[in-house]
Write a protein that holds these residues in place. Structure first.
Motif, PDB file in Angstrom:
ATOM      1  N   PHE A  63      -4.037   6.701  -3.274  1.00 40.58           N
ATOM      2  CA  PHE A  63      -4.541   7.717  -2.356  1.00 40.58           C
ATOM      3  C   PHE A  63      -4.121   9.093  -2.841  1.00 40.58           C
ATOM      4  O   PHE A  63      -3.057   9.242  -3.456  1.00 40.58           O
ATOM      5  CB  PHE A  63      -3.963   7.496  -0.946  1.00 40.58           C
ATOM      6  CG  PHE A  63      -4.370   6.199  -0.331  1.00 40.58           C
ATOM      7  CD1 PHE A  63      -5.548   6.084   0.381  1.00 40.58           C
ATOM      8  CD2 PHE A  63      -3.565   5.071  -0.473  1.00 40.58           C
ATOM      9  CE1 PHE A  63      -5.924   4.871   0.943  1.00 40.58           C
ATOM     10  CE2 PHE A  63      -3.929   3.867   0.086  1.00 40.58           C
ATOM     11  CZ  PHE A  63      -5.113   3.758   0.802  1.00 40.58           C
ATOM     12  N   SER A  64      -4.929  10.093  -2.517  1.00 36.47           N
ATOM     13  CA  SER A  64      -4.537  11.461  -2.855  1.00 36.47           C
ATOM     14  C   SER A  64      -3.265  11.802  -2.089  1.00 36.47           C
ATOM     15  O   SER A  64      -3.086  11.375  -0.947  1.00 36.47           O
ATOM     16  CB  SER A  64      -5.653  12.445  -2.514  1.00 36.47           C
ATOM     17  OG  SER A  64      -5.889  12.461  -1.120  1.00 36.47           O
ATOM     18  N   ALA A  65      -2.395  12.555  -2.720  1.00 33.53           N
ATOM     19  CA  ALA A  65      -1.108  12.905  -2.106  1.00 33.53           C
ATOM     20  C   ALA A  65      -1.307  14.082  -1.143  1.00 33.53           C
ATOM     21  O   ALA A  65      -0.795  15.179  -1.334  1.00 33.53           O
ATOM     22  CB  ALA A  65      -0.073  13.226  -3.174  1.00 33.53           C
ATOM     23  N   PHE A  89      -0.462   8.805  -4.728  1.00 34.87           N
ATOM     24  CA  PHE A  89       0.561   7.829  -4.389  1.00 34.87           C
ATOM     25  C   PHE A  89      -0.132   6.482  -4.245  1.00 34.87           C
ATOM     26  O   PHE A  89      -1.349   6.412  -4.084  1.00 34.87           O
ATOM     27  CB  PHE A  89       1.361   8.220  -3.134  1.00 34.87           C
ATOM     28  CG  PHE A  89       0.616   8.099  -1.839  1.00 34.87           C
ATOM     29  CD1 PHE A  89       0.639   6.912  -1.103  1.00 34.87           C
ATOM     30  CD2 PHE A  89      -0.088   9.172  -1.321  1.00 34.87           C
ATOM     31  CE1 PHE A  89      -0.033   6.797   0.102  1.00 34.87           C
ATOM     32  CE2 PHE A  89      -0.760   9.067  -0.108  1.00 34.87           C
ATOM     33  CZ  PHE A  89      -0.738   7.885   0.606  1.00 34.87           C
ATOM     34  N   GLU A  90       0.649   5.417  -4.339  1.00 33.18           N
ATOM     35  CA  GLU A  90       0.078   4.072  -4.294  1.00 33.18           C
ATOM     36  C   GLU A  90       0.654   3.299  -3.120  1.00 33.18           C
ATOM     37  O   GLU A  90       1.855   3.342  -2.867  1.00 33.18           O
ATOM     38  CB  GLU A  90       0.395   3.334  -5.590  1.00 33.18           C
ATOM     39  CG  GLU A  90      -0.203   1.940  -5.652  1.00 33.18           C
ATOM     40  CD  GLU A  90       0.123   1.256  -6.954  1.00 33.18           C
ATOM     41  OE1 GLU A  90      -0.693   1.356  -7.887  1.00 33.18           O
ATOM     42  OE2 GLU A  90       1.202   0.630  -7.037  1.00 33.18           O
ATOM     43  N   LEU A  91      -0.225   2.585  -2.429  1.00 35.57           N
ATOM     44  CA  LEU A  91       0.167   1.688  -1.340  1.00 35.57           C
ATOM     45  C   LEU A  91      -0.085   0.260  -1.778  1.00 35.57           C
ATOM     46  O   LEU A  91      -1.163  -0.060  -2.297  1.00 35.57           O
ATOM     47  CB  LEU A  91      -0.646   1.988  -0.083  1.00 35.57           C
ATOM     48  CG  LEU A  91      -0.526   0.974   1.060  1.00 35.57           C
ATOM     49  CD1 LEU A  91       0.879   0.979   1.658  1.00 35.57           C
ATOM     50  CD2 LEU A  91      -1.567   1.245   2.133  1.00 35.57           C
ATOM     51  N   ARG A  92       0.919  -0.590  -1.582  1.00 36.06           N
ATOM     52  CA  ARG A  92       0.779  -2.030  -1.808  1.00 36.06           C
ATOM     53  C   ARG A  92       1.187  -2.748  -0.532  1.00 36.06           C
ATOM     54  O   ARG A  92       2.216  -2.430   0.060  1.00 36.06           O
ATOM     55  CB  ARG A  92       1.703  -2.519  -2.919  1.00 36.06           C
ATOM     56  CG  ARG A  92       1.306  -2.155  -4.288  1.00 36.06           C
ATOM     57  CD  ARG A  92       2.321  -2.682  -5.315  1.00 36.06           C
ATOM     58  NE  ARG A  92       1.904  -2.323  -6.640  1.00 36.06           N
ATOM     59  CZ  ARG A  92       1.195  -3.105  -7.435  1.00 36.06           C
ATOM     60  NH1 ARG A  92       0.862  -4.310  -7.053  1.00 36.06           N
ATOM     61  NH2 ARG A  92       0.838  -2.687  -8.627  1.00 36.06           N
ATOM     62  N   LEU A  93       0.387  -3.725  -0.147  1.00 34.09           N
ATOM     63  CA  LEU A  93       0.717  -4.600   0.980  1.00 34.09           C
ATOM     64  C   LEU A  93       0.696  -6.030   0.472  1.00 34.09           C
ATOM     65  O   LEU A  93      -0.238  -6.436  -0.225  1.00 34.09           O
ATOM     66  CB  LEU A  93      -0.319  -4.472   2.102  1.00 34.09           C
ATOM     67  CG  LEU A  93      -0.466  -3.134   2.781  1.00 34.09           C
ATOM     68  CD1 LEU A  93      -1.619  -3.195   3.780  1.00 34.09           C
ATOM     69  CD2 LEU A  93       0.815  -2.754   3.493  1.00 34.09           C
ATOM     70  N   GLU A 120       4.837  -1.290   0.316  1.00 33.17           N
ATOM     71  CA  GLU A 120       5.424  -0.524  -0.776  1.00 33.17           C
ATOM     72  C   GLU A 120       4.611   0.750  -0.962  1.00 33.17           C
ATOM     73  O   GLU A 120       3.383   0.682  -1.062  1.00 33.17           O
ATOM     74  CB  GLU A 120       5.407  -1.315  -2.084  1.00 33.17           C
ATOM     75  CG  GLU A 120       6.209  -2.587  -2.041  1.00 33.17           C
ATOM     76  CD  GLU A 120       6.123  -3.374  -3.345  1.00 33.17           C
ATOM     77  OE1 GLU A 120       5.417  -2.939  -4.285  1.00 33.17           O
ATOM     78  OE2 GLU A 120       6.766  -4.437  -3.416  1.00 33.17           O
ATOM     79  N   VAL A 121       5.287   1.884  -1.003  1.00 33.74           N
ATOM     80  CA  VAL A 121       4.636   3.162  -1.270  1.00 33.74           C
ATOM     81  C   VAL A 121       5.339   3.787  -2.472  1.00 33.74           C
ATOM     82  O   VAL A 121       6.553   4.007  -2.435  1.00 33.74           O
ATOM     83  CB  VAL A 121       4.672   4.099  -0.049  1.00 33.74           C
ATOM     84  CG1 VAL A 121       4.093   5.461  -0.406  1.00 33.74           C
ATOM     85  CG2 VAL A 121       3.901   3.488   1.119  1.00 33.74           C
ATOM     86  N   ALA A 122       4.578   4.035  -3.528  1.00 35.16           N
ATOM     87  CA  ALA A 122       5.127   4.593  -4.763  1.00 35.16           C
ATOM     88  C   ALA A 122       4.612   6.012  -4.952  1.00 35.16           C
ATOM     89  O   ALA A 122       3.412   6.268  -4.818  1.00 35.16           O
ATOM     90  CB  ALA A 122       4.728   3.722  -5.956  1.00 35.16           C
ATOM     91  N   ASP A 123       5.542   6.924  -5.251  1.00 38.37           N
ATOM     92  CA  ASP A 123       5.150   8.291  -5.595  1.00 38.37           C
ATOM     93  C   ASP A 123       5.417   8.513  -7.074  1.00 38.37           C
ATOM     94  O   ASP A 123       5.965   7.644  -7.748  1.00 38.37           O
ATOM     95  CB  ASP A 123       5.867   9.318  -4.711  1.00 38.37           C
ATOM     96  CG  ASP A 123       7.370   9.371  -4.946  1.00 38.37           C
ATOM     97  OD1 ASP A 123       7.804   9.423  -6.116  1.00 38.37           O
ATOM     98  OD2 ASP A 123       8.122   9.374  -3.956  1.00 38.37           O
ATOM     99  N   THR A 124       5.024   9.675  -7.570  1.00 45.14           N
ATOM    100  CA  THR A 124       5.170   9.946  -9.000  1.00 45.14           C
ATOM    101  C   THR A 124       6.089  11.134  -9.272  1.00 45.14           C
ATOM    102  O   THR A 124       6.053  11.707 -10.362  1.00 45.14           O
ATOM    103  CB  THR A 124       3.794  10.213  -9.640  1.00 45.14           C
ATOM    104  OG1 THR A 124       3.159  11.282  -8.942  1.00 45.14           O
ATOM    105  CG2 THR A 124       2.928   8.971  -9.594  1.00 45.14           C
TER     106      THR A 124
END
Length: 145
Positions: free
Chosen positions: A6-8, A61-65, A77-81
């Motif tokens: 998703f866009s940050a 950012f990335e969302l994983r379920l 899980e939410v990953a930022d850069t």
């Protein structure tokens, strides 16, 4: 498993929460159920933190379920850069300072509703903040056709 970038932005964080609840419903965790509401809250808080504190212009950012029926949990899980060192953020308690009134307690909410949470390294720059939320029904996480 559900994975989406998703866009940050605030809009990206809102979309992440909406798509998470939609995916949960597909997995048999209905809208408005305690488990769905808990996961929605966790996704909202972690996505907002990724946008506010982990944002790098031009990066998502990335969302994983993941739904683990055996353990009876949904892992968010939410990953930022952000290139900073991945440290475990500390939940902040409300204080007497009026500047704290508008925010800073999202991880306190996550800690209160999740069964456990933490921070992991990720490949590349950034970190992954994760939380596990209990399912209210053991038969959830069967994708509907």
């Amino acid at each position: 498993m559900f994975v989406q970038r998703f866009s940050a932005t605030r809009r990206g964080a809102r979309l992440a929460r909406r798509l998470a609840t939609h995916r949960l419903d597909d997995w048999g965790v209905p809208y408005g159920s305690p488990a769905a509401d808990t996961v929605a809250l966790v996704v909202a808080e972690l996505a907002a933190n990724a946008v506010l504190h982990g944002r790098v212009p031009g990066r998502d950012f990335e969302l994983r379920l993941r739904c683990d029926r055996t353990a009876g949990v949904v892992r968010v899980e939410v990953a930022d850069t952000h290139p900073g060192r991945p440290e475990c953020p500390e939940p902040r308690r409300p204080g007497a300072d009026p500047a704290d009134a508008d925010g800073g307690r999202g991880l306190l909410l996550v800690a209160a509703v999740a069964t456990r949470w933490g921070v992991d390294d990720r490949s590349g720059p950034g970190k992954t903040v994760w939380a596990e939320c209990a399912l209210s029904t053991p038969h959830a996480c069967f994708e509907r056709s």
